[in-house]
Design an enzyme around this catalytic site. Structure first.
Site, short mmCIF file in Angstrom:
data_model
loop_
_atom_site.label_atom_id
_atom_site.label_comp_id
_atom_site.label_asym_id
_atom_site.label_seq_id
_atom_site.Cartn_x
_atom_site.Cartn_y
_atom_site.Cartn_z
N VAL A 10 -6.64 3.74 6.10
CA VAL A 10 -7.49 4.93 6.04
C VAL A 10 -7.51 5.39 4.59
O VAL A 10 -6.57 5.13 3.83
CB VAL A 10 -6.99 6.07 6.97
CG1 VAL A 10 -7.22 5.71 8.43
CG2 VAL A 10 -5.53 6.38 6.72
N SER A 11 -8.56 6.09 4.20
CA SER A 11 -8.75 6.41 2.79
C SER A 11 -7.85 7.53 2.28
O SER A 11 -7.59 7.62 1.09
CB SER A 11 -10.22 6.77 2.53
OG SER A 11 -11.03 5.65 2.78
N SER A 12 -7.39 8.41 3.15
CA SER A 12 -6.56 9.52 2.71
C SER A 12 -5.59 9.92 3.81
O SER A 12 -5.71 9.49 4.96
CB SER A 12 -7.43 10.74 2.33
OG SER A 12 -7.99 11.31 3.49
N GLN A 15 -7.04 11.52 7.06
CA GLN A 15 -7.77 10.76 8.07
C GLN A 15 -6.84 10.24 9.15
O GLN A 15 -5.67 9.94 8.90
CB GLN A 15 -8.52 9.61 7.40
CG GLN A 15 -9.68 10.06 6.54
CD GLN A 15 -10.47 8.89 5.99
OE1 GLN A 15 -9.90 7.92 5.51
NE2 GLN A 15 -11.79 8.98 6.06
#
Length: 212
Positions: A10-12, A15
């Site tokens: 996941v990007s961050s 998330q």
């Protein structure tokens, strides 16, 4: 004995990775064999990915990922990693959201050709989306600045007598620790602001000299 591993990205940290985890568990992958990174997909500098691909998986193993953009978002690097995993490591890859991207099944010449074409197309789409996101962010920031919105940390207010404190400190009547304590600023902030004030005074002095 062949092992099956899963990879989640996941990007961050905000998330939720639960949906990817659930699909990998439903596929039958042991939880201890699922590796996750909470980092951007712009490149492959990710600790869990490196541990999985470069240390754990062995020839003949299977790597399962929910979708191609979870692997990454850089077109050229996705292709390079795919080639490294499948050709050099001799590990199969299965993308759950795209059955054509399954080197464990499509091992004949036509299957491999179709898989390569689909991979290149989806890798391009993934990187194009990343570029579009950055462009939309840049446009949004530009529009906000035109409306007067300010970004970054708010400016730290200086005490009204900051210049008097500096004069006493520079003149030797105040020790550094006492000057910093009186100003109420952090050590690094005090010296940074002192430098700003010094530069400003030098510019003002230079401007006055040029007018004489």
């Amino acid at each position: 004995m062949r092992k099956t591993y899963g990879y989640v990205r996941v990007s961050s940290r905000d998330q939720n990775e639960a949906r990817q985890y659930l699909e990998l568990l439903e596929f039958g992958i042991d939880e201890k064999n699922i590796y996750m990174d909470k980092l951007s997909g712009k490149d492959f500098n990710r600790p869990s990915y490196h541990k999985l691909v470069y240390k754990k998986i062995k020839p003949g193993d299977l790597l399962v990922i929910k979708s191609i953009d979870r692997l990454g978002r850089n077109y050229n690097e996705i292709l390079q990693e795919w080639k490294y995993i499948t050709k050099e490591k001799n590990v199969d890859i299965k993308i759950l959201d795209m059955p054509l991207l399954d080197t464990d099944q499509n091992k004949d010449l036509i299957g491999t050709l179709i898989g390569d074409i689909v991979l290149q197309l989806l890798s391009f789409v993934a990187e194009n989306e990343r570029v579009n996101i950055h462009q939309r962010q840049a446009e949004g920031i530009k529009a906000a600045k035109l409306r007067g919105v300010r970004f970054g940390r708010p400016e730290i207010p200086l005490p009204d007598d900051f210049e008097d404190i500096l004069e006493n400190w520079q003149g030797g009547t105040l020790a550094s620790k006492d000057a910093i304590a009186i100003s109420g600023l952090k050590y690094s902030t005090f010296y940074k602001k002192a430098k700003v004030v010094k530069n400003r005074k030098q510019k003002q002095k230079g401007a006055l000299s040029s007018q004489e």
